[in-house]
Design an enzyme around this catalytic site. Structure first.
Site, PDB file in Angstrom:
ATOM      1  N   LYS A 104     -12.961  -4.483   7.334  1.00  0.00           N
ATOM      2  CA  LYS A 104     -13.651  -3.313   6.763  1.00  0.00           C
ATOM      3  C   LYS A 104     -14.687  -3.671   5.695  1.00  0.00           C
ATOM      4  O   LYS A 104     -15.473  -2.817   5.286  1.00  0.00           O
ATOM      5  CB  LYS A 104     -12.612  -2.363   6.160  1.00  0.00           C
ATOM      6  CG  LYS A 104     -11.986  -2.870   4.862  1.00  0.00           C
ATOM      7  CD  LYS A 104     -10.876  -1.958   4.344  1.00  0.00           C
ATOM      8  CE  LYS A 104     -10.348  -2.454   3.014  1.00  0.00           C
ATOM      9  NZ  LYS A 104      -9.182  -1.732   2.534  1.00  0.00           N
ATOM     10  N   LYS A 134       0.863  -1.201   0.000  1.00  0.00           N
ATOM     11  CA  LYS A 134       0.000   0.000   0.000  1.00  0.00           C
ATOM     12  C   LYS A 134       0.888   1.236   0.000  1.00  0.00           C
ATOM     13  O   LYS A 134       1.932   1.235   0.668  1.00  0.00           O
ATOM     14  CB  LYS A 134      -0.893   0.007   1.255  1.00  0.00           C
ATOM     15  CG  LYS A 134      -1.820  -1.194   1.367  1.00  0.00           C
ATOM     16  CD  LYS A 134      -3.000  -1.090   0.422  1.00  0.00           C
ATOM     17  CE  LYS A 134      -3.901  -2.294   0.561  1.00  0.00           C
ATOM     18  NZ  LYS A 134      -5.068  -2.244  -0.305  1.00  0.00           N
ATOM     19  N   HIS A 181      -8.724 -13.068  -6.329  1.00  0.00           N
ATOM     20  CA  HIS A 181      -9.241 -11.837  -5.726  1.00  0.00           C
ATOM     21  C   HIS A 181     -10.635 -11.610  -6.311  1.00  0.00           C
ATOM     22  O   HIS A 181     -10.825 -11.786  -7.506  1.00  0.00           O
ATOM     23  CB  HIS A 181      -8.305 -10.667  -6.040  1.00  0.00           C
ATOM     24  CG  HIS A 181      -8.574  -9.460  -5.215  1.00  0.00           C
ATOM     25  ND1 HIS A 181      -9.748  -8.767  -5.295  1.00  0.00           N
ATOM     26  CD2 HIS A 181      -7.834  -8.832  -4.262  1.00  0.00           C
ATOM     27  CE1 HIS A 181      -9.721  -7.755  -4.438  1.00  0.00           C
ATOM     28  NE2 HIS A 181      -8.587  -7.778  -3.801  1.00  0.00           N
ATOM     29  N   LYS A 195       1.507  -9.651  -2.126  1.00  0.00           N
ATOM     30  CA  LYS A 195       0.385  -9.673  -3.065  1.00  0.00           C
ATOM     31  C   LYS A 195       0.298  -8.353  -3.812  1.00  0.00           C
ATOM     32  O   LYS A 195       0.466  -7.285  -3.244  1.00  0.00           O
ATOM     33  CB  LYS A 195      -0.907  -9.895  -2.261  1.00  0.00           C
ATOM     34  CG  LYS A 195      -2.182  -9.855  -3.079  1.00  0.00           C
ATOM     35  CD  LYS A 195      -3.421 -10.050  -2.214  1.00  0.00           C
ATOM     36  CE  LYS A 195      -4.671  -9.847  -3.033  1.00  0.00           C
ATOM     37  NZ  LYS A 195      -4.826  -8.436  -3.483  1.00  0.00           N
ATOM     38  N   ASP A 227      -2.022  -5.550  -5.498  1.00  0.00           N
ATOM     39  CA  ASP A 227      -3.394  -5.138  -5.238  1.00  0.00           C
ATOM     40  C   ASP A 227      -4.245  -5.415  -6.468  1.00  0.00           C
ATOM     41  O   ASP A 227      -3.728  -5.623  -7.564  1.00  0.00           O
ATOM     42  CB  ASP A 227      -3.478  -3.664  -4.810  1.00  0.00           C
ATOM     43  CG  ASP A 227      -4.347  -3.558  -3.552  1.00  0.00           C
ATOM     44  OD1 ASP A 227      -4.049  -2.756  -2.669  1.00  0.00           O
ATOM     45  OD2 ASP A 227      -5.321  -4.335  -3.457  1.00  0.00           O
ATOM     46  N   GLU A 228      -5.570  -5.382  -6.245  1.00  0.00           N
ATOM     47  CA  GLU A 228      -6.465  -5.831  -7.324  1.00  0.00           C
ATOM     48  C   GLU A 228      -6.362  -4.946  -8.561  1.00  0.00           C
ATOM     49  O   GLU A 228      -6.707  -5.389  -9.663  1.00  0.00           O
ATOM     50  CB  GLU A 228      -7.924  -5.860  -6.840  1.00  0.00           C
ATOM     51  CG  GLU A 228      -8.544  -4.516  -6.486  1.00  0.00           C
ATOM     52  CD  GLU A 228      -8.170  -4.037  -5.107  1.00  0.00           C
ATOM     53  OE1 GLU A 228      -7.456  -4.762  -4.374  1.00  0.00           O
ATOM     54  OE2 GLU A 228      -8.597  -2.929  -4.752  1.00  0.00           O
TER      55      GLU A 228
HETATM   56  C1  CAP Z   1      -7.191  -5.087   1.529  1.00  0.00           C
HETATM   57  C2  CAP Z   1      -7.375  -4.988   0.037  1.00  0.00           C
HETATM   58  C3  CAP Z   1      -8.206  -6.108  -0.521  1.00  0.00           C
HETATM   59  C4  CAP Z   1      -9.528  -6.292   0.160  1.00  0.00           C
HETATM   60  C5  CAP Z   1     -10.516  -6.928  -0.816  1.00  0.00           C
HETATM   61  C6  CAP Z   1      -7.972  -3.642  -0.368  1.00  0.00           C
HETATM   62  O1  CAP Z   1      -6.299  -4.100   1.908  1.00  0.00           O
HETATM   63  O2  CAP Z   1      -6.132  -5.076  -0.626  1.00  0.00           O
HETATM   64  O3  CAP Z   1      -8.387  -5.820  -1.899  1.00  0.00           O
HETATM   65  O4  CAP Z   1      -9.339  -7.165   1.228  1.00  0.00           O
HETATM   66  O5  CAP Z   1     -11.708  -7.193  -0.130  1.00  0.00           O
HETATM   67  O6  CAP Z   1      -7.614  -3.228  -1.482  1.00  0.00           O
HETATM   68  O7  CAP Z   1      -8.778  -3.140   0.373  1.00  0.00           O
HETATM   69  P1  CAP Z   1      -6.158  -3.792   3.473  1.00  0.00           P
HETATM   70  P2  CAP Z   1     -12.177  -8.707   0.087  1.00  0.00           P
HETATM   71  O8  CAP Z   1      -5.511  -5.023   4.108  1.00  0.00           O
HETATM   72  O9  CAP Z   1      -5.264  -2.587   3.535  1.00  0.00           O
HETATM   73  O10 CAP Z   1      -7.526  -3.545   3.985  1.00  0.00           O
HETATM   74  O11 CAP Z   1     -10.987  -9.391   0.724  1.00  0.00           O
HETATM   75  O12 CAP Z   1     -13.368  -8.572   0.970  1.00  0.00           O
HETATM   76  O13 CAP Z   1     -12.482  -9.248  -1.262  1.00  0.00           O
HETATM   77 MG    MG Z   2      -6.847  -4.656  -2.546  1.00  0.00          MG
END
Ligand code: CAP
Ligand code: MG
Length: 432
Positions: free
Chosen positions: A311, A153, A272, A179, A181-182
């Protein structure tokens, strides 16, 4: 109206055959439409029918292919589909029926596909996960989980060089996997090829120094199948054991190709689920439960399914039902959530908990999920650590150690400074 046959698709006396697919929907008819008229439309439009009678159709054959609504009560309906309706091994085609036109009909205001019970004859055409929950043992050479991962991040913005440097800090702080990010794929400031090459160096250096297996969930989500295949192949050439893909926005056809390649290269797939919440929340769309089931059947090894404590939204009952389903050989029905299901040849998959996690709430997460068959992802809860990425990684590892030893975080933090700093910043807050 004489020129329709919707009510022919209702048959309370029908007993589903062992090779039928049975779908469970919740539904709300539009004003002026009875439950039966709505149900008839559901079964008709998702199998062989349309809005009017068809005098020229081969009646015997079509009646054999018809779906039959055989159970309905208080806004829920079960519909049985002859297996001959469905192309072997094709989730896109299954959803073109049970996830298609029926969601757009004027006569039905709200519709949610909650689950579908898939018979052995249908499942035998799917491979399921190559590793699934065995990744812990087969890739990380550990008996017990959790697998730990961190997404760097800010989500995007670092160069490939900066990305790999942070990854090295995370690896040496104890994290198993770094990982993407998406929404990190192949941007101008962090090209895929450069990130892969530099991440391989960071991984190898960290493996040498720690003696532990390190890997990465590098995102192969791509504009085309050819490009996705090229990216997966490049990761294989750099000896990565995993690749990551945004399963919903890549689509089921791409997943079919990705799974074939993963098997050829003996790679694990981290799924993801970005964009799922466009249709899994509230009362119109498809349940996250059924999406997760489809991902296991298709062959995704591990999938984000929610945390309960973090969250992202997701109700506790459904998340626990999903976590159980991902790993089980057979599961029982839960009213309003799922149908019974045997998984036969389909290997179990690993739930991933991610979203708003930090050391202070890991015990609450583990109380809900356990620590053995689970992968956790902690992004902001590591990179936001006051002392930097490596200390943030250490704080997560220390929180896991404390939990496994049955020691409170506060107590453990007395002589574990990384954890102490994390608790000072975030305490036990549950981010929203
Ligand atoms: C979490 C995260 C993931 C979420 C996706 C984000 O970051 O990288 O994409 O967990 O949601 O971009 O928010 P944090 P889910 O650890 O900083 O929150 O896992 O519910 O699909
Ligand atoms: Mg993410």
């Amino acid at each position: 109206m004489l020129n329709e046959w919707y009510l022919d698709f209702l048959d309370r006396g029908y007993k589903p055959g062992e090779s039928d697919i049975v779908a469970l929907f919740s539904f709300k008819p539009a004003r002026g439409i009875s439950d039966k008229e709505a149900i008839g439309r559901l079964a008709s439009e998702s199998s062989v029918g349309t809005w009017t009678t068809l005098p020229g159709m081969p009646k015997r054959r079509i009646y054999k292919l018809m779906a039959r609504a055989f159970w309905w009560r208080k806004g829920f309906v079960k519909i049985a589909y002859p297996i001959e309706l469905w192309e072997e091994g094709s989730i896109p085609q299954l959803l073109s029926g049970i996830g298609g036109n029926i969601f757009g009909m004027k006569a039905i205001n709200k519709l949610k596909l909650l689950d579908a019970q898939l018979p052995k004859r249908y499942l035998r055409k799917f491979k399921g996960p190559l590793y699934g929950k065995d990744v812990i043992r087969k890739i990380f050479r550990r008996k017990k989980g959790p697998i730990t991962s961190t997404v760097i991040k800010p989500k995007v913005g670092y160069t490939a060089k900066e990305h790999a440097e942070i990854a090295y800090q995370l690896y040496t702080g104890g994290i198993d996997c770094v990982k993407d990010d998406e929404n990190l794929t192949n941007q101008s400031f962090n090209r895929f090829e450069e990130r892969v090459a530099l991440m391989a160096k960071a991984r190898d250096r960290a493996e040498r120094e720690t003696g532990d297996v390190k890997d990465a969930f590098i995102n192969v989500t791509s504009p085309s199948l050819e490009e996705m295949e090229r990216r997966i192949t490049l990761l294989h050439e750099y000896s990565f054991r995993y690749f990551m893909i945004d399963v919903v926005l890549s689509g089921f056809t791409a997943l079919g190709t990705a799974v074939e390649l993963a098997r050829e290269y003996k790679m694990a797939i981290h799924g993801h689920r970005a964009m799922h919440a466009m249709f899994t929340r509230h009362d119109h769309g498809m349940s996250m439960y059924f999406l997760a089931k489809l991902m296991r059947i298709i062959g995704i090894d591990q999938l984000h399914i929610g945390t309960i404590v973090g969250k992202m939204e997701g109700n506790k009952k459904e998340i626990k039902a999903m976590a159980e389903m991902m790993k089980a050989k057979e599961i029982k029905a839960i009213s309003g959530i799922r149908l019974p299901q045997k998984f036969y040849n389909i290997n179990g998959a690993l739930p991933v908990a991610s979203g708003g996690l930090h050391p202070g709430i890991l015990p609450a997460l583990f109380n809900a999920y356990g620590t053995t068959d689970i992968a956790i992802q902690v992004g902001g809860g590591v990179l936001g650590h006051p002392k930097g990425a490596k200390e943030g990684a250490k704080a997560v590892i220390e929180a896991i150690e404390a939990y496994k030893k049955g020691i409170s975080l506060r107590e453990y933090a007395r002589n574990h400074s990384a954890l102490n700093e994390a608790l000072k910043k975030w305490g036990y807050v549950r981010p929203r």
